[in-house]
Design a protein around this motif. Structure first.
Motif, PDB file in Angstrom:
ATOM      1  N   HIS A 125       0.882  -1.077  -0.031  1.00 42.40           N
ATOM      2  CA  HIS A 125       0.188   0.096  -0.043  1.00 42.40           C
ATOM      3  C   HIS A 125       0.642   1.255   0.024  1.00 42.40           C
ATOM      4  CE1 HIS A 125      -1.885   3.241   2.073  1.00 42.40           C
ATOM      5  NE2 HIS A 125      -3.290   2.953   1.320  1.00 42.40           N
TER       6      HIS A 125
ATOM      7  N   GLU B  74       2.174   2.371  -3.420  1.00 37.26           N
ATOM      8  CA  GLU B  74       1.064   2.789  -4.070  1.00 37.26           C
ATOM      9  C   GLU B  74       0.118   1.677  -4.777  1.00 37.26           C
ATOM     10  OE1 GLU B  74       0.518   5.938  -4.332  1.00 37.26           O
ATOM     11  OE2 GLU B  74       2.227   6.309  -3.251  1.00 37.26           O
TER      12      GLU B  74
ATOM     13  N   ARG C   7      -3.378  -0.323  -4.699  1.00 40.73           N
ATOM     14  CA  ARG C   7      -4.568   0.268  -4.208  1.00 40.73           C
ATOM     15  C   ARG C   7      -5.570  -0.969  -4.342  1.00 40.73           C
ATOM     16  NH1 ARG C   7      -1.620   2.704  -1.737  1.00 40.73           N
ATOM     17  NH2 ARG C   7      -1.723   5.041  -1.889  1.00 40.73           N
TER      18      ARG C   7
ATOM     19  N   ASP D 117      -8.533   4.644   0.923  1.00 36.60           N
ATOM     20  CA  ASP D 117      -8.178   4.863  -0.497  1.00 36.60           C
ATOM     21  C   ASP D 117      -7.942   3.816  -1.034  1.00 36.60           C
ATOM     22  OD1 ASP D 117      -5.839   4.111   1.257  1.00 36.60           O
ATOM     23  OD2 ASP D 117      -4.384   5.719   0.144  1.00 36.60           O
ATOM     24  N   SER D 118      -7.954   2.162  -0.579  1.00 38.57           N
ATOM     25  CA  SER D 118      -7.686   1.079  -1.255  1.00 38.57           C
ATOM     26  C   SER D 118      -9.074   0.122  -1.181  1.00 38.57           C
ATOM     27  CB  SER D 118      -6.484   0.388  -0.539  1.00 38.57           C
ATOM     28  OG  SER D 118      -5.436   1.173  -0.499  1.00 38.57           O
TER      29      SER D 118
ATOM     30  N   MET E 141     -11.195   4.500  -7.550  1.00 40.32           N
ATOM     31  CA  MET E 141     -10.551   4.792  -6.589  1.00 40.32           C
ATOM     32  C   MET E 141     -10.412   6.250  -5.968  1.00 40.32           C
ATOM     33  SD  MET E 141     -10.028   1.677  -5.392  1.00 40.32           S
ATOM     34  CE  MET E 141      -9.293   2.373  -4.023  1.00 40.32           C
TER      35      MET E 141
END
Length: 266
Positions: free
Chosen positions: A120, A123, A125, A175-176, A266
């Motif tokens: 994570h 980056e 996701r 955010d994931s 996302m």
């Protein structure tokens, strides 16, 4: 020989162009069920780079523990990748643009949370976690044609913990998106209804848990659930990959299937 049915697929940002794969790349972590050749150069007894392994795969005996495509190969097909994700041992920078397969035969189960957090931070996701399959139905355990309810009950408890972990990770990382595939539920009943008539015997001639080199496997491979004593046939892999990508029932996956994850903004 590792008998787990767990691997991770990490996909990065969604690629929106038509005619391309639904995600730009995937990274795979797992064992022999996902290995596409990483064990070939290793000093290991867990090898599948000889016939009859790969008898139905376009590249032949590449190191896949199957007669043909693995589940992750088939997931890649569903996602629209033009090539199969290359093993880390190939060390081709061009191939790595579509991702890397780090899976290795006989790999064990480690705590995955730390790995997911690290990825994570790099980056990643979108994460897919496959639960364990019905190991209580493997040929060595089912000589009379009956799965072991005790073994599968233990695996169900493990899988429920994986699902709980996915719930917590989704809450922690807004955010994931993490999803869980209910492998044991998908596989156990469906092998009876998809033309796989042979569920207790391996397709290839086995010594230990692996196919005997250059032995002649069964001709009716689409009728067999298991290729050797530990790994499914391509026909069985199609069942899992198909319903992981596009759920047939709501409890096949949580909280969404792979196709929905690929489309998820996302």
């Amino acid at each position: 020989m590792s008998l787990t049915f767990l691997f991770l697929v990490i996909s990065l940002e969604l690629r929106g162009s038509r005619g391309r794969s639904q995600v730009p790349c995937i990274f795979i972590f797992g064992d022999s069920l996902s290995d596409s050749g990483n064990n070939n150069p290793l000093f290991s007894l867990a090898k599948a780079n000889y016939l009859p392994y790969g008898i139905d795969f376009p590249g032949g005996a590449t190191g896949r523990f199957c007669n043909g495509r693995t589940t992750i190969d088939l997931v890649g097909d569903h996602l629209g990748f033009p090539h199969y994700i290359q093993p880390y041992s190939n060390k081709s920078n061009v191939a790595y643009r579509e991702g890397v397969n780090y899976a290795s035969g006989s790999a064990g189960i480690e705590r995955t949370t730390g790995l997911q957090v690290k990825l994570h931070d790099m980056e990643a996701r979108k994460f897919i976690v496959f639960g364990l399959g019905p190991l209580g139905c493997l040929p060595p355990i089912t000589p009379l044609g009956m799965c072991s309810p005790f073994v599968n009950a233990v695996l169900e408890r493990w899988n429920n913990k994986l699902k709980t972990m996915v719930k917590k990770l989704n809450s922690k990382y807004s955010d994931s998106r993490f999803i869980w595939i209910n492998s044991i539920k998908i596989i156990t009943p469906d092998l009876k209804g998809l033309g796989m008539k042979v569920r207790t015997n391996s397709c290839c001639v086995v010594v230990g848990a692996s196919c005997v080199p250059l032995s002649v496997p069964c001709p009716n491979r689409n009728d067999h659930a298991y290729w050797d004593f530990a790994h499914p046939t391509e026909a069985a892999n199609k069942v899992l990959a198909g319903r992981a990508y596009k759920k047939k029932e709501n409890n096949d996956v949580y909280p969404m299937d792979i196709s929905e994850l690929a489309d998820h903004k996302m």
